[in-house]
Design an enzyme around this catalytic site. Structure first.
Site, PDB file in Angstrom:
ATOM      1  N   TYR A 185      45.346 -10.482   0.943  1.00 59.68           N
ATOM      2  CA  TYR A 185      44.417 -11.456   0.377  1.00 59.68           C
ATOM      3  C   TYR A 185      44.214 -12.592   1.377  1.00 59.68           C
ATOM      4  CZ  TYR A 185      42.670 -14.847  -3.144  1.00 59.68           C
ATOM      5  OH  TYR A 185      41.934 -15.766  -3.851  1.00 59.68           O
ATOM      6  N   CYS A 186      42.942 -12.901   1.689  1.00 59.60           N
ATOM      7  CA  CYS A 186      42.586 -14.022   2.555  1.00 59.60           C
ATOM      8  C   CYS A 186      43.278 -13.868   3.912  1.00 59.60           C
ATOM      9  CB  CYS A 186      42.945 -15.332   1.849  1.00 59.60           C
ATOM     10  SG  CYS A 186      42.318 -16.823   2.660  1.00 59.60           S
ATOM     11  N   LEU A 187      44.033 -14.873   4.369  1.00 60.35           N
ATOM     12  CA  LEU A 187      44.734 -14.760   5.647  1.00 60.35           C
ATOM     13  C   LEU A 187      45.688 -13.579   5.656  1.00 60.35           C
ATOM     14  CD1 LEU A 187      43.781 -17.822   5.671  1.00 60.35           C
ATOM     15  CD2 LEU A 187      45.800 -18.261   7.056  1.00 60.35           C
TER      16      LEU A 187
END
Length: 571
Positions: A302-304
């Site tokens: 998720y995300c980074l």
């Protein structure tokens, strides 16, 4: 020679101290970047008589329509700040329409000036919007009909309530407390949030690995490993029992493992991207295979965390490591050429200033990151809240997502500097120049199925940027586009009444379709994207088997404590 080196080091330290001081005074915004943007625009605008004449004509046409009691062509009155019917009454209608016309005039003035560098144009236009947002008539008591009506209704007590809210917020800011007080609602980690049963089965200096207890008699033999972003606490994916992606997966017959990142401090200043890779997904994958005996694992990020997992997967493909069954990326970018308005703050001068700020304190503080995100959506996150809380005297009841959002983390100096330079500035991963263990990795080495999830109103990782991973691989790819933003779009429980999504799978040899065309061609489905993802995983998994034991003491992974563990509680 030695004296020369010492003098150079002293000079560098002096420059860094000066940069850190500037960053503290400007809130981390590089003044040189703003000056460069303004100078670039001003010089080219001064040499554009046609542009100037067009703006004079536009101003005259708008003023004429306003004088005749007509609405300017571009002032539609649909702005959320002016949604109340009372804005249609005199004299507030004139105030609204004049402001919206001025806003549009400045939009035209700061865009499409020949010769201006695109990033300078975007930065100047963005900053002008910030200044105009500050002087919107909705922000001032005499010019806001909603505030005036509320004042008449309450006899002015709305201002008393607003003052109390302001004092409360100021007190919490001075005490460095979260915006949402845990004691203000039922939002306690391990009690009402992050409650899916499990055990911490591995721990190192950067992360704890949680193994969740199965709820079905049999599970798919391929475990699911989730790598959240370390800019946030992991439990956004295990928010409440009703809003937990983890619980949903467990109930669907999956064996789930979650990384919980440690909240770094000044002692972790030298932790870099390689440390997060080695002590994060690499260490977790070793533990998961040792505990479960699984030959293949479904990896999700998720995300980074998704960007890091994509790097890990590319390195594994390069090295012939076949332990991944699939890769799932949630609001995670792999190509940073169109990373949204956040990229406006990622120039060489801006990164240098952030490096100086982090160099002095050893990390980037959560409040410093929050300032940048607030600027991206100043209407929603600052001015609208100011009017609601301080002028109307209202408070929005906190919810679990707000409580999680206030539970922020820090970013180590080395890691964040490398992340900004290597990915945002240099886009090494997309260009095949990102190095792992001294050698570059390439996403087109992937041969496992990949699925990406983008959200329609994401201001951190725009969905069209997330979608680009399909251009970087030569494998089967699936893309899901769901409504909502960067966080709320991912937290999409199946019984949510207002969720929809699009999903489509593209074979490795199919021609590329651009993001806008994809959106127009793929039909909308009602409901949450969670069941669709679970079905996608199940279709790429073997038949269910008896669940694995929790931990594996014989392999060096004994259960250490109950979920949610200890790292998530760090402040």
């Amino acid at each position: 020679m030695v004296n020369f080196q010492k003098n150079a080091e002293r000079a560098q330290i002096l420059d860094r101290m000066a940069g850190a001081g500037i960053a503290q005074a400007t809130g981390g915004i590089a003044p040189t970047a703003l000056i460069n943007a303004w100078t670039d625009w001003a010089l080219h605008f001064a040499l554009s008589p046609g542009k100037q004449a067009d703006l004079v004509d536009k101003a005259w046409r708008d003023a004429s329509r306003l004088a005749l009691g007509m609405q300017p062509e571009t002032a539609t009155g649909t702005d959320r700040r002016f949604a109340a019917p009372s804005w249609d009454d005199a004299p507030f209608r004139l105030m609204r329409d004049s402001f919206l016309a001025s806003e549009d005039w400045w939009r035209v003035a700061t865009t499409q000036t020949r010769g201006v560098a695109p990033q300078n144009e975007a930065m100047l236009s963005f900053m002008v919007r910030q200044m105009l947002d500050a002087v919107a008539p909705s922000n001032f008591v005499p010019f806001n009909p909603e505030v005036l009506a509320r004042t008449r209704e309450t006899g002015g007590s709305n201002f008393v309530e607003g003052a109390l809210h302001a004092i409360e917020d100021a007190t919490r800011a001075v005490q460095a407390k979260a915006d949402v007080a845990p004691e203000a609602g039922d939002f306690r980690v391990g009690e009402t949030m992050a409650t899916t049963p499990g055990k911490v089965v591995a721990r190192n200096r950067l992360m704890e690995l949680i193994q969740y207890t199965p709820t079905t008699e049999k599970v798919h033999p391929e475990p699911v490993m989730i790598v959240p972003a370390w800019i946030m606490k992991y439990y956004i994916l295990d928010l409440t029992p009703q809003e937990s992606l983890v619980r949903h997966l467990v109930d669907q017959g999956f064996s789930v493992f979650m990384l919980s990142w440690r909240n770094p401090d000044a002692d972790d200043r030298d932790c870099g991207m390689a440390d997060y890779l080695d002590l994060g997904p690499r260490a977790a994958l070793d533990a998961i295979t040792a505990i479960t005996g699984a030959e293949r694992v479904h990896a999700a990020g998720y995300c980074l965390g998704g960007t890091l997992m994509a790097i890990a997967a590319a390195a594994m493909a390069r090295d012939g490591d076949e332990r991944l069954a699939s890769l799932s990326l949630f609001a995670a970018q792999t190509d940073f050429t169109e990373a949204g308005e956040l990229s406006l703050f990622i120039t060489e001068g801006q990164v240098a200033l952030l490096e100086d700020m982090m160099w002095r304190q050893g990390y980037l503080d959560s409040s410093q990151m929050a300032g940048a995100f607030t600027m991206l959506r100043s209407n929603d996150l600052f001015w609208t809240r100011m009017v609601r809380d301080y002028l109307l005297g209202e408070r929005v009841s906190p919810n679990a997502l707000m409580a999680w959002n206030a539970d922020a983390t820090r970013m180590p100096y080395a890691m964040h500097a490398q992340y900004l330079r290597w990915l945002f500035l240099e886009n090494r991963l997309a260009h095949g120049r990102y190095e792992v263990d001294g050698r570059p990795v390439a996403l087109n080495d992937l041969r496992i199925p990949v699925i990406g999830v983008g959200t329609e109103t994401d201001h951190v990782a725009p969905w069209s940027s997330v979608y680009k991973f399909q251009r970087l691989t030569e494998t089967q790819t699936t893309f899901i586009l769901t409504n909502g933003g960067h966080n709320a779009g991912i937290v999409s429980r199946p019984d949510h009444p207002r969720r929809h999504y699009r999903i489509h799978t593209t074979e490795h040899d199919a021609p590329f379709v651009d993001a806008q065309s994809w959106m127009e061609q793929v039909p909308v489905r009602q409901g949450s994207w969670w069941p669709a993802w679970a079905e996608w995983l199940a279709a790429r998994s073997a038949e269910p088997v008896t669940p694995p034991a929790t931990g594996a003491p014989e392999n060096g992974y004994p259960p250490l404590c109950d979920a949610p563990g200890t790292y998530v509680l760090q402040r």
